[in-house]
Write an enzyme that holds these catalytic residues in place. Sequence first.
Site, PDB file in Angstrom:
ATOM      1  N   HIS A   1      -6.344  -2.739   4.428  1.00 33.43           N
ATOM      2  CA  HIS A   1      -5.070  -3.464   4.365  1.00 33.43           C
ATOM      3  C   HIS A   1      -3.974  -2.430   4.108  1.00 33.43           C
ATOM      4  O   HIS A   1      -4.123  -1.577   3.219  1.00 33.43           O
ATOM      5  CB  HIS A   1      -5.125  -4.478   3.225  1.00 33.43           C
ATOM      6  CG  HIS A   1      -4.028  -5.493   3.267  1.00 33.43           C
ATOM      7  ND1 HIS A   1      -2.707  -5.166   3.043  1.00 33.43           N
ATOM      8  CD2 HIS A   1      -4.049  -6.827   3.512  1.00 33.43           C
ATOM      9  CE1 HIS A   1      -1.971  -6.266   3.143  1.00 33.43           C
ATOM     10  NE2 HIS A   1      -2.755  -7.287   3.427  1.00 33.43           N
TER      11      HIS A   1
ATOM     12  N   ARG B   1       5.666  -8.315   4.169  1.00 34.93           N
ATOM     13  CA  ARG B   1       6.176  -7.734   5.423  1.00 34.93           C
ATOM     14  C   ARG B   1       6.560  -8.846   6.402  1.00 34.93           C
ATOM     15  O   ARG B   1       7.540  -8.729   7.129  1.00 34.93           O
ATOM     16  CB  ARG B   1       5.134  -6.796   6.031  1.00 34.93           C
ATOM     17  CG  ARG B   1       5.090  -5.465   5.290  1.00 34.93           C
ATOM     18  CD  ARG B   1       3.992  -4.566   5.802  1.00 34.93           C
ATOM     19  NE  ARG B   1       2.688  -5.028   5.392  1.00 34.93           N
ATOM     20  CZ  ARG B   1       1.665  -5.231   6.186  1.00 34.93           C
ATOM     21  NH1 ARG B   1       1.765  -4.982   7.471  1.00 34.93           N
ATOM     22  NH2 ARG B   1       0.503  -5.662   5.714  1.00 34.93           N
TER      23      ARG B   1
HETATM   24  O1  MEZ Z   1      -5.968 -12.788   5.645  1.00 37.98           O
HETATM   25  C1  MEZ Z   1      -5.657 -11.917   4.830  1.00 37.98           C
HETATM   26  O2  MEZ Z   1      -6.372 -10.958   4.588  1.00 37.98           O
HETATM   27  C2  MEZ Z   1      -4.328 -11.990   4.168  1.00 37.98           C
HETATM   28  C3  MEZ Z   1      -3.366 -13.001   4.648  1.00 37.98           C
HETATM   29  C4  MEZ Z   1      -4.044 -11.098   3.216  1.00 37.98           C
HETATM   30  C5  MEZ Z   1      -2.712 -10.897   2.669  1.00 37.98           C
HETATM   31  O3  MEZ Z   1      -2.092  -9.916   3.012  1.00 37.98           O
HETATM   32  O4  MEZ Z   1      -2.261 -11.713   1.891  1.00 37.98           O
END
Ligand code: MEZ
Length: 556
Positions: A326, A346
């Site tokens: 992430h 974002r």
């Molecule tokens: O689906 C995900 O991993 C998600 C929406 C995570 C996030 O950034 O909140």
Amino acid sequence: MAYTPELKQLIRRVEQTRPLRLAKKREGWEFPRMSLTEKEERLKRFHPSYKEGSLQELRVGPSKGYGLSPEICNILESWSRIDPDRIDLSKIAYETDVLIIGGGGAGTAAAIVARQNGARVIIATKLRHGDANTMMAEGGIQAVSRQGKDSPYYHYLDTIGGGHFKNIPELVYTLVTQAPSALHWLEGLGAMFDKHPDGSLKVFHLGGMSRRRDHVAADITGAEIMRTLRDEARDREGVEVLEFSPAIELVLNERGHCAGAILYNLETEEYFLVKAKAVILATGGSGRLHIGGFPTTNHYGATGDGLSLGYRTGVGVCFLHTTQFHPTGAIFPEQADGLLLTEKFRGAGVHLLNIDGEQFVCETEPRDACAASIIRECTQMGKGVSTPTGRTGLWLDTPMIDPLHGDGALVKEFVGKYKLFKRYGIEMTKEPILVYPTLHYQNGGLQFNERGETCVPGLYAAGEVTGGLHGENRLGGNSLMDVLVFGRIAGKNAALFAKEMAIEGRLTLDYVRKFHQELDQEGIDRKKISPILLPDYSNPLVRQRQLTTKYEGTIR
Ligand code: MEZ
């Protein structure tokens, strides 16, 4: 810990560029998107999954020869925790129609539907019911909920595009066509998503989406979904929950059907057998393997157990060659390392900025491209910000939220992280947050089909433990929907299997013996044991002084 004077000095540069960036944002200006070729090039050079030498070949089992990270290889080519010759399969501690291994979103959705279809259900979960990645999810769940403006067709194209056009089409089709009714079902059970005053659902944009179709409960969407599912499952007679009872091995019968599992009582350290007519693997992901040494957003029990369990019985794995990092994991303060700063930031217009307060990527690029761009900015471009403990990251300019969405919007929409950072002495409405990619999601997993079936009769799978739906890169918001759609499918089909197709037979662990022979032939170290159950964060110096000869990790 609040920001140091040096970091506060650097924040001034972000403040200097903010007025102009906000003005451009209001006019609709976006940082230019990468072309497909640029994206491929960036991934190849900077994304950890594409790094030369980052994968190694599996030496045993149904997917032998497949190139995976060493951390995933380690749990797949490993010995059982049990000696099959010492387990007495005539001693049955529990008997049920459907055994569900995993008490997160997929397992709990499966339990509700299996019970509705007449099955007696046991959920076995490693920690407490709901200790799962679903609970940790923040920024939303994707489903088409706006007539006319969106359709499952666009959801399908976005998902396939995000997955590099490699996703298994039938799985994507099932997800996008069943997502609207799954969302409706969840609302019917009492989940409260954010709404407009007229009662319509609020929808947000996340990376790789061509339409706004992300639904949220502030920035604690997963907790709201898990609360709803858990309450519903536990209200039903005929659903039993065994907590602190991870599965150690599946049990087959002489006809090759899955017929239960050996569980382990974490408190008494006893192994016990649950016999079932069908089994659903819903054990979630593997962030706690810390692939590539990355910190993780995942819950403490995310050690990829279901991958090892299914793999030994003969279920192949797919799409595990890429891992989702992430883009925005916290790197400061130290105790927040790896924690998720939701993509909803974002999606709501917040910029990612380098040390000079400059943008360097379009913030709504899919996650893999965005993460690779952050790594490039910090490494090749040398434009990262260093923390006092030597980490390097970039700014997520959270103070943009209120000017863009109105006073009080940040506190209301991002209440979870706002409160957490406030405790650290960081005021998100005024100070940006330092971020770097963090290990977030297991893109692939066990091979299964749109009916939730694996190649072993009676063995079903759902959620993060499976592979194919997301291709090589999952889009934000698709995992919470994955657990609902495929959890429900697995629950229904496992209940039907238990009723109509399960055949009694002598229980056996012969498949473990066979797998052990393969390991032996390849000379695989007997100390490699899985499932590993919990990550071992003990200090190596302390470990050296723990002189018990049997000690191999946190749990034996
Ligand atoms: O689906 C995900 O991993 C998600 C929406 C995570 C996030 O950034 O909140």
